[in-house]
Design a protein around this motif. Structure first.
Motif, PDB file in Angstrom:
ATOM      1  N   UNK A 236     -24.687  38.563  -2.872  1.00 57.44           N
ATOM      2  CA  UNK A 236     -23.784  39.495  -2.210  1.00 57.44           C
ATOM      3  C   UNK A 236     -22.637  38.770  -1.520  1.00 57.44           C
ATOM      4  N   UNK A 237     -23.033  37.773  -0.733  1.00 55.41           N
ATOM      5  CA  UNK A 237     -22.060  37.074   0.085  1.00 55.41           C
ATOM      6  C   UNK A 237     -21.056  36.361  -0.798  1.00 55.41           C
ATOM      7  N   UNK A 238     -21.599  35.748  -1.861  1.00 46.15           N
ATOM      8  CA  UNK A 238     -20.751  35.034  -2.798  1.00 46.15           C
ATOM      9  C   UNK A 238     -19.757  35.999  -3.441  1.00 46.15           C
ATOM     10  N   UNK A 239     -20.263  37.183  -3.794  1.00 45.88           N
ATOM     11  CA  UNK A 239     -19.398  38.180  -4.416  1.00 45.88           C
ATOM     12  C   UNK A 239     -18.285  38.574  -3.464  1.00 45.88           C
ATOM     13  N   UNK A 240     -18.635  38.802  -2.174  1.00 46.82           N
ATOM     14  CA  UNK A 240     -17.603  39.249  -1.248  1.00 46.82           C
ATOM     15  C   UNK A 240     -16.592  38.131  -0.998  1.00 46.82           C
ATOM     16  N   UNK A 241     -17.088  36.893  -1.021  1.00 45.73           N
ATOM     17  CA  UNK A 241     -16.167  35.770  -0.863  1.00 45.73           C
ATOM     18  C   UNK A 241     -15.205  35.714  -2.046  1.00 45.73           C
ATOM     19  N   UNK A 242     -15.765  35.901  -3.246  1.00 43.10           N
ATOM     20  CA  UNK A 242     -14.906  35.861  -4.433  1.00 43.10           C
ATOM     21  C   UNK A 242     -13.914  37.017  -4.439  1.00 43.10           C
ATOM     22  N   UNK A 243     -14.397  38.178  -3.974  1.00 39.94           N
ATOM     23  CA  UNK A 243     -13.517  39.330  -3.944  1.00 39.94           C
ATOM     24  C   UNK A 243     -12.341  39.052  -3.004  1.00 39.94           C
ATOM     25  N   UNK A 244     -12.684  38.446  -1.865  1.00 40.50           N
ATOM     26  CA  UNK A 244     -11.627  38.139  -0.886  1.00 40.50           C
ATOM     27  C   UNK A 244     -10.618  37.157  -1.478  1.00 40.50           C
ATOM     28  N   UNK A 245     -11.130  36.167  -2.203  1.00 41.37           N
ATOM     29  CA  UNK A 245     -10.225  35.203  -2.838  1.00 41.37           C
ATOM     30  C   UNK A 245      -9.297  35.921  -3.811  1.00 41.37           C
ATOM     31  N   UNK A 246      -9.862  36.845  -4.575  1.00 44.40           N
ATOM     32  CA  UNK A 246      -9.075  37.636  -5.530  1.00 44.40           C
ATOM     33  C   UNK A 246      -8.011  38.439  -4.795  1.00 44.40           C
ATOM     34  N   UNK A 247      -8.477  39.108  -3.740  1.00 46.70           N
ATOM     35  CA  UNK A 247      -7.599  39.972  -2.958  1.00 46.70           C
ATOM     36  C   UNK A 247      -6.388  39.205  -2.445  1.00 46.70           C
ATOM     37  N   UNK A 248      -6.649  38.024  -1.956  1.00 45.57           N
ATOM     38  CA  UNK A 248      -5.565  37.226  -1.382  1.00 45.57           C
ATOM     39  C   UNK A 248      -4.769  36.509  -2.466  1.00 45.57           C
ATOM     40  N   UNK A 249      -5.094  36.808  -3.701  1.00 44.99           N
ATOM     41  CA  UNK A 249      -4.402  36.214  -4.844  1.00 44.99           C
ATOM     42  C   UNK A 249      -4.415  34.700  -4.809  1.00 44.99           C
ATOM     43  N   UNK A 250      -5.585  34.189  -4.438  1.00 46.05           N
ATOM     44  CA  UNK A 250      -5.716  32.739  -4.355  1.00 46.05           C
ATOM     45  C   UNK A 250      -6.618  32.207  -5.459  1.00 46.05           C
ATOM     46  N   UNK A 251      -7.052  33.120  -6.300  1.00 47.69           N
ATOM     47  CA  UNK A 251      -8.030  32.695  -7.295  1.00 47.69           C
ATOM     48  C   UNK A 251      -7.397  31.816  -8.355  1.00 47.69           C
ATOM     49  N   UNK A 252      -8.158  30.866  -8.834  1.00 48.12           N
ATOM     50  CA  UNK A 252      -7.749  30.074  -9.981  1.00 48.12           C
ATOM     51  C   UNK A 252      -7.979  30.961 -11.198  1.00 48.12           C
ATOM     52  N   UNK A 253      -6.950  31.108 -11.996  1.00 46.71           N
ATOM     53  CA  UNK A 253      -7.094  31.986 -13.159  1.00 46.71           C
ATOM     54  C   UNK A 253      -8.242  31.508 -14.036  1.00 46.71           C
ATOM     55  N   UNK A 254      -9.047  32.480 -14.509  1.00 46.16           N
ATOM     56  CA  UNK A 254     -10.245  32.126 -15.248  1.00 46.16           C
ATOM     57  C   UNK A 254      -9.914  31.341 -16.516  1.00 46.16           C
ATOM     58  N   UNK A 255      -8.829  31.785 -17.209  1.00 42.43           N
ATOM     59  CA  UNK A 255      -8.530  31.083 -18.466  1.00 42.43           C
ATOM     60  C   UNK A 255      -8.148  29.640 -18.185  1.00 42.43           C
ATOM     61  N   UNK A 256      -7.435  29.462 -17.111  1.00 38.86           N
ATOM     62  CA  UNK A 256      -7.060  28.104 -16.740  1.00 38.86           C
ATOM     63  C   UNK A 256      -8.297  27.235 -16.593  1.00 38.86           C
ATOM     64  N   UNK A 257      -9.275  27.799 -15.914  1.00 39.38           N
ATOM     65  CA  UNK A 257     -10.492  27.033 -15.655  1.00 39.38           C
ATOM     66  C   UNK A 257     -11.176  26.658 -16.952  1.00 39.38           C
ATOM     67  N   UNK A 258     -11.282  27.646 -17.811  1.00 35.66           N
ATOM     68  CA  UNK A 258     -12.020  27.399 -19.037  1.00 35.66           C
ATOM     69  C   UNK A 258     -11.250  26.481 -19.967  1.00 35.66           C
ATOM     70  N   UNK A 259      -9.961  26.469 -19.739  1.00 39.26           N
ATOM     71  CA  UNK A 259      -9.131  25.615 -20.577  1.00 39.26           C
ATOM     72  C   UNK A 259      -9.214  24.166 -20.139  1.00 39.26           C
ATOM     73  N   UNK A 260     -10.105  23.904 -19.197  1.00 41.13           N
ATOM     74  CA  UNK A 260     -10.268  22.555 -18.691  1.00 41.13           C
ATOM     75  C   UNK A 260      -9.038  22.089 -17.931  1.00 41.13           C
ATOM     76  N   UNK A 261      -8.103  23.011 -17.716  1.00 38.73           N
ATOM     77  CA  UNK A 261      -6.887  22.623 -17.022  1.00 38.73           C
ATOM     78  C   UNK A 261      -7.127  22.463 -15.536  1.00 38.73           C
TER      79      UNK A 261
END
Lengths: 696, 696
Positions: free
Chosen positions: B597-622
């Motif tokens: 739960x807590x992890x989800x809310x933390x991730x949601x907050x990161x998303x909300x603040x538009x601070x997330x590392x784009x998923x494709x970027x991550x998977x692209x090893x970039x």
């Protein structure tokens, strides 16, 4: 002379072959007739859409083709293979009764992709470790205990390390390196830790998880299909009551239940109705109606206090002081303990030497005691209750004791008549005697709980038994074609050939030294036993490869390796893991969950109506004094008037079918309100052609 | 001469003994000082209430007594036993750092009663089967392959059948009866089915279930204690805000976090605050405050786009056409595949013969290629990001390649200088070369997922490692006292004594024939390896009993049997099962649950603040092109102003501590609102004396 004998044998083999083929033709005929009957009963398009029917047709045609080819080739004295034997299990799987089996196979097939990823990773790990072993050990001039070079060939290393995963060659494969230096032990420890412990656990986890996932989906579909059918039945029976709600009246419901399950008593039916019609309205809605199938699956024991027959025949004697005292004594806990002690003393006597006349005569004493016990119990408890359907241990006791009595009498009759003791009869006597001791287990509650769980998952275990038998059969057929008569077993040990199993290549091999000659693929029985030994895994490399001295694969081809690895992956890694997973899951359900919702509401209703058998009574074993009535249809009177003399009890979580057990396992994840109004395609549930489905 | 040598040896042993005892005294002193320090720091009554401290004191006193007695007896040249060595693991368990271990032991202890019921039932089953085997087989004059009577003694049958449960003597024990008649195979099949498959599964189920139950209770208590402490901290920091609700201001919260975790960045802190203060009020209530401990346990990776250093040094060159093309080539998927192919070719070359100069020279080529790959990657990706804390495979690659380079250079230098090849250096070179191949695994996503799960449960597996080491140590000590020097290993195989391990009783025994001489209890290392072999179970009856010809227990006493059965029950049945259960549970959590739960809310907050590392970027090893900033405290500027250049990512379910993993496992069953306002007695949580607790 020899030519004559060989001619005779050929003729005999010829005859035998013809007989087998005749039987096979008969079987094919039966299957064809069955199929034709189906095709007649079931709508044409449904019949041809069902993959099961098509599969059966293809297998039948292929078998027929094979038989014709085989017969032709044999007549021309050419070598030929009965390859269609491998297909036979497909018939077993695809007949309607093989539903459990089919489901298990489907689950395995669906879980395969996930398992194969782990398997590839595992094989990669074995290959990497083998490469490391080759680089580290091949140049050190080490010798195995037999004097052959140690770890010099990459493929042999891979094989040895694969065997090590099964722990079959555990310290031996390590010893030469370990003797050289203790440091090499680290390599093997790491290998065992990673590949034997961690990877095998991961296999169990993945197999368990995937199997469960797909099984759950299947069960969900099944439940949905069942509900869908119940909804349709509701549609047929429904009447429009006030408020516009479609309902089913008590009358219609009664008719339906009487048709579906003519064996349940009126009282039981009344009880079920009361559970459905909780508010006593005289009709039920859709939700309550749909429960019916599940309700019928809960086993309810109907009990009825009934006087002992002796009480009506000789009331004075039965009610007299000494008789009452006897009853109290037999019901006393001291009586149980006394018999437990007798059983223990009996166990000691069984263990002692049979030759001693004192010991062999004591058997009569013990038999008399046991018979007396049963007679006493029958005097005290009502006989029909004592032998009710649910009194497993009473049946067990009585059968074992009386069988032992009869066998012992036959045995001593044989002995006194001709001084001759039949070994078979004696064996049966011994087995029965030892079986008697098992009863002690039932006395301790914790043990009883464990055994009850095992008995409960028994039917499901049988499904695995079928599964394994099918796989064994296929491997046995292939094995017989590949390895038949490579190794021979001689009953007569003085035959010089018996020291090397009739195969000169095996002279001095470990296989022959260990006396494994009977582990061969020469007939179905020994093939099955050999496959069982391979399942247990230990020593399989010796059994299958007849290794060394003339090196790996002396007698058998290297294909034996592929044969075994396939067998190991399929049986040991997949099926045995699923089996373990299944036992685990069943125990977890036992531990973590209480009773199901429906069961609880049924029990609550029983309590409410004050029809429950008092718990203390049950635990006091006094339930034996009550009678189970399974067929009480003739009474005709109003069932409610009948109620007070009847008592109900929900059988302790016994499942009538494997489906019920599985449904119970996944109950938490099933939505009880999901009626699947949107039609599921019939063929997707795959059960249309199944005539037994309606009762499930 | 011999007398002199023996005198010398005695003197040497004497010296060695004295040195060991000196070291031991030193250790005792360290433990005592530590304990005295504790006694000073912790309140007097708490100290004496803690069973850990009392246990340590008792062990220290007993060890001292033992040392004095031993010294006295040795001085008087009497035989004596250092029995206190068995107690040493208790010190390890009871020091504060052994918390995981202590918890594991407690769980096992609590689960014992339930396990023992199943064990008694299992033993009963073995006894019943043995009795049946005795009655069926003892009178048939069967002989084992060695010519000894088969199944005539009850105790020996019990032993053989117990061994059969471990599958160690799998087909051998059955062969004489099976050779006599195939019918007897049924007996053994039933036995293996019931005792090996069903009972062992039940053991796994019971062990798993009970271990989990008690572990869950412990974790629940721990979580409750943690929350209780957080509530107390809240009480200290709280201020009365409007509405009378006690709250904690942003300022106080900041101070607290800075004190507790000085290592996290301002930006990260700001992010955590935003998760707590969801409504942006400037203060938080109790519920949000209590989350803090769990929030700090979630690993957040702070990423920051940063230009390549070469871009600032030689911008023109780095931005030029060929340089850009190079970057594109290196980032292309074809580059990755090309290197995978090179690795495969390399694998083949490694497998080929080293003697061939072409092969051994090719190693230089491959090394050059690998070094080039790393340099290219460093040219393209930002170096600090490439070697960030979470880039496990980059670190792995670089270390392995450069270590191999250095080792190969040393090796060829040695070779060219004196023509002498150091075996050790060569071994290291080989191991490093093979390790390079592992990298291929990381390329395939499914494999990476499995390996990540394994790495994630790594710390927990280490706890089991400790557990097993402690148990091994105790058994090794007892084993060394009982069996020391019964069997000797001779490096020099030409020594005639080596054929019977220096013990005339072993002449011609299987033990000596199989070359098991080094499997002995003569020193700690070989004891541990021997115990590992016993854990793997195969051949243990040969290893431990040195059986036949002079019958069972020729060299060792029958006590060896008790020793092994105890070991088998404790290690194989209990600990290995718990290990398997743990791996299973961890995989199930992976499969069935999403993030907490807590992890989800933390991730949601990161998303909300538009601070997330784009998923494709991550998977692209970039993600490698970004830098992890772990210490960014000196900026001083408002963290919010800093935000847009920073990107966050919740580390993929990595757990900082085993506790966090366990808490995650049982999360579904923990009530998040349970603050346990009613005081739990401090000593019940058993963690007061634990100075490291506050950071958990």
């Amino acid at each position: 002379m020899v030519v004559l004998a060989s001619g005779c044998r050929d003729a005999f083999l010829q005859q035998k072959r013809e007989a087998t083929m005749l039987v096979e033709l008969l079987c094919l005929l039966v299957f064809s007739v069955r199929l034709a009957h189906y095709a007649k009963v079931i709508p044409r398009d449904k019949f041809w859409k069902d993959p099961k029917n098509i599969c059966i047709i293809v297998v039948l045609l292929l078998t027929l083709t094979d038989m014709i080819i085989y017969g032709g080739l044999k007549a021309a004295n050419c070598y030929s293979v009965r390859w269609s034997r491998v297909l036979r299990p497909l018939l077993l799987i695809n007949v309607t009764e093989g539903r459990q089996l089919r489901r298990a196979f489907r689950s395995i097939r669906n879980a395969l992709p996930e398992i194969s990823y782990v398997f590839v990773l595992f094989i990669f790990s074995v290959l990497i470790f083998s490469l490391m072993a080759l680089k580290l050990l091949s140049k050190r001039d080490l010798k195995t205990i037999e004097g052959t070079p140690y770890f010099t060939n990459y493929l042999e290393i891979v094989f040895e390390l694969y065997v090590l995963v099964t722990t079959a060659n555990s310290p031996d494969v390590m010893m030469p390196a370990y003797n050289k230096s203790s440091v090499f032990a680290i390599f093997f420890i790491l290998y065992i830790l990673i590949n034997t412990y961690i990877f095998m656990s991961v296999f169990l986890a993945v197999v368990f998880n995937n199997y469960k996932k797909y099984l759950k989906e299947e069960i969900q579909q099944l439940v949905r299909a069942k509900r869908h059918k119940m909804v349709r039945a509701f549609g047929v029976l429904q009447e429009q009551k006030e408020g516009g709600q479609p309902v089913v009246s008590h009358e219609n419901w009664n008719k339906l239940v009487r048709q579906v399950r003519p064996d349940i008593s009126n009282a039981h039916k009344e009880l079920l109705w009361r559970v459905c019609d909780d508010d006593n309205q005289g009709f039920i809605g859709k939700v309550a109606f749909v429960q019916l199938a599940d309700l019928l699956n809960i086993e309810v024991i109907t009990l009825k206090s009934r006087p002992h027959p002796l009480e009506s025949i000789i009331p004075n004697l039965y009610q007299s002081g000494p008789s009452r005292l006897l009853c109290r004594v037999v019901q006393h806990w001291g009586f149980v303990i006394a018999f437990d002690l007798i059983i223990l003393v009996n166990a000691v006597f069984i263990g002692l030497d049979e030759e001693n006349p004192l010991i062999s005569n004591s058997e009569w004493f013990f038999l008399a005691i046991y018979v007396l016990e049963i007679l006493l119990k029958l005097y005290v408890f009502e006989p029909r209750a004592f032998f009710s359907k649910h009194s497993f241990w009473n049946w067990f006791d009585t059968i074992v004791v009386f069988a032992a009595l009869i066998a012992t009498i036959i045995n001593s009759a044989l002995k006194s008549s001709g001084g001759y003791t039949s070994r078979q009869v004696l064996d049966i006597v011994f087995i029965l005697r030892v079986l008697r001791l098992i009863r002690v287990v039932d006395r301790i509650e914790r043990f009883r709980a464990i055994i009850n769980t095992l008995i409960r998952i028994g039917p499901a275990i049988l499904t695995f038994g079928q599964l394994i038998l099918v796989v064994y059969y296929i491997f046995a057929m292939v094995g017989m074609e590949l390895f038949k008569n490579k190794v021979k077993f001689y009953e007569d040990l003085s035959n010089p050939e018996s020291t090397y199993c009739g195969n000169p290549l095996l002279k001095g091999s470990t296989f022959a030294q260990l006396g494994y000659c009977k582990n061969n693929f020469n007939n179905v029985v020994s093939s099955f036993i050999l496959l069982l030994e391979l399942t247990v895994v230990n020593q399989w490399h010796d059994i299958l490869l007849h290794k060394h001295p003339p090196m790996l694969t002396a007698v058998t081809h290297k294909s034996a390796l592929i044969f075994f690895v396939l067998f190991h992956v399929l049986v040991v890694i997949i099926i045995i893991n699923i089996f373990v997973a299944f036992v685990l899951e069943a125990f977890f359900v036992e531990y973590s969950l209480g009773k199901g919702d429906l069961q609880t509401s049924l029990e609550r209703k029983i309590e409410e109506l004050e029809l429950a058998v008092a718990q203390e009574k049950l635990e006091d074993n006094l339930v034996n004094a009550m009678e189970t009535i399974d067929n009480d249809l003739g009474t005709g009177q109003s069932p409610t008037a009948n109620l007070p003399t009847l008592l109900f009890k929900v059988a302790s979580k016994r499942y009538r079918t494997v489906d019920a057990l599985l449904q119970r396992m996944f109950e938490a994840d099933l939505d009880p309100e999901d009626f699947a109004e949107n039609d599921i395609p019939e063929d997707q549930t795959g059960n249309f052609a199944n005539p037994t489905f309606a009762t499930a």
